[in-house]
Design an enzyme around this catalytic site. Sequence first.
Site, short mmCIF file in Angstrom:
data_model
loop_
_atom_site.label_atom_id
_atom_site.label_comp_id
_atom_site.label_asym_id
_atom_site.label_seq_id
_atom_site.Cartn_x
_atom_site.Cartn_y
_atom_site.Cartn_z
N GLY A 133 1.30 -3.74 -4.27
CA GLY A 133 2.25 -3.29 -3.26
C GLY A 133 1.51 -3.00 -1.96
O GLY A 133 1.00 -3.91 -1.28
N VAL B 95 5.00 3.46 -6.06
CA VAL B 95 5.24 4.00 -7.41
C VAL B 95 4.67 5.42 -7.51
O VAL B 95 5.22 6.26 -8.24
CB VAL B 95 4.68 3.03 -8.47
CG1 VAL B 95 3.18 3.00 -8.53
CG2 VAL B 95 5.26 3.34 -9.84
N ASP B 96 3.62 5.71 -6.80
CA ASP B 96 3.02 7.06 -6.77
C ASP B 96 4.05 8.09 -6.29
O ASP B 96 4.27 9.12 -6.94
CB ASP B 96 1.80 7.00 -5.81
CG ASP B 96 0.87 8.19 -5.94
OD1 ASP B 96 1.08 9.02 -6.84
OD2 ASP B 96 -0.07 8.27 -5.13
N ILE C 66 9.53 2.52 -13.58
CA ILE C 66 8.61 3.04 -14.60
C ILE C 66 8.85 4.52 -14.88
O ILE C 66 8.52 5.01 -15.96
CB ILE C 66 7.14 2.76 -14.18
CG1 ILE C 66 6.22 2.80 -15.41
CG2 ILE C 66 6.67 3.72 -13.10
CD1 ILE C 66 4.85 2.20 -15.17
N SER D 236 -1.96 -2.23 -7.50
CA SER D 236 -2.54 -2.79 -6.26
C SER D 236 -1.69 -3.86 -5.56
O SER D 236 -2.06 -4.32 -4.48
CB SER D 236 -3.95 -3.39 -6.50
OG SER D 236 -4.92 -2.38 -6.54
N TYR E 267 -1.38 -1.92 -1.43
CA TYR E 267 -2.79 -2.34 -1.42
C TYR E 267 -2.98 -3.85 -1.28
O TYR E 267 -4.12 -4.33 -1.16
CB TYR E 267 -3.53 -1.79 -2.64
CG TYR E 267 -3.94 -0.33 -2.51
CD1 TYR E 267 -3.70 0.39 -1.34
CD2 TYR E 267 -4.60 0.33 -3.55
CE1 TYR E 267 -4.08 1.72 -1.22
CE2 TYR E 267 -5.00 1.66 -3.42
CZ TYR E 267 -4.73 2.35 -2.26
OH TYR E 267 -5.12 3.67 -2.15
N ASN F 233 -3.92 6.89 -5.30
CA ASN F 233 -5.04 6.68 -4.37
C ASN F 233 -6.12 7.71 -4.70
O ASN F 233 -5.88 8.64 -5.47
CB ASN F 233 -4.59 6.76 -2.90
CG ASN F 233 -4.03 8.13 -2.56
OD1 ASN F 233 -4.72 9.13 -2.63
ND2 ASN F 233 -2.74 8.17 -2.23
#
Length: 170
Positions: free
Chosen positions: A121, A31-32, A9, A119, A123, A22
Amino acid sequence: MIAVIRGDITKVHADAIVNAANSSLLGGGGVDGAIHRAGGPEILEDCRKIIARQGGCKTGKAVITTAGRLPAKYVIHTVGPVWNGGSTNERDRLKDCYHNSLALALANDCRSIAFPNISTGIYGYPKEEAAIIAVGTVKDFLSDHPVLEVIFVSFDDASEQLLRAALKTD
Ligand code: AR6
């Protein structure tokens, strides 16, 4: 219009890309981590301003920052629910993530927005149910706001296929 693609992305040329963040807004893995790494320190600087103003971001809510060095104009950070077996309103919170991100994109004059599989991954949200919620929420929103182009960006083949299936059956 809704598109499904496979890839990273951080490389997508959309007006906004969505980060599965988060509630601290200070970055993390998945991804964060990829978005902050590729976008550079300006994104975290903007996040810190939001933290100073409102103290982070609650589950299901969304905030917007610069995209730094990324090809997108903005990063919309939303906080997905941690999967707890389905007993803690995870479904509604995941819907909120998509809905609030789309509304924030529109409020900032975006015409295109790219989503990761929020969510699913770290999470732990089950991928099939998440795909159905993602597609359903986006379709509902687009029926009122057809001007937006939505791109689902999957990192893995399974998520991509689940999104394609949800788009066909929904
Ligand atoms: N491009 C597109 N999708 C990606 C990329 C990428 N570069 N990298 C991973 N994915 P996750 P979550 C997919 O774990 O479950 C962070 O530490 C990945 O394969 O990133 O919402 C945050 O700070 C998966 O399908 O997000 C939070 O603490 C999807 O993105 C926590 O993880 C989401 O996986 C959030 O967990």
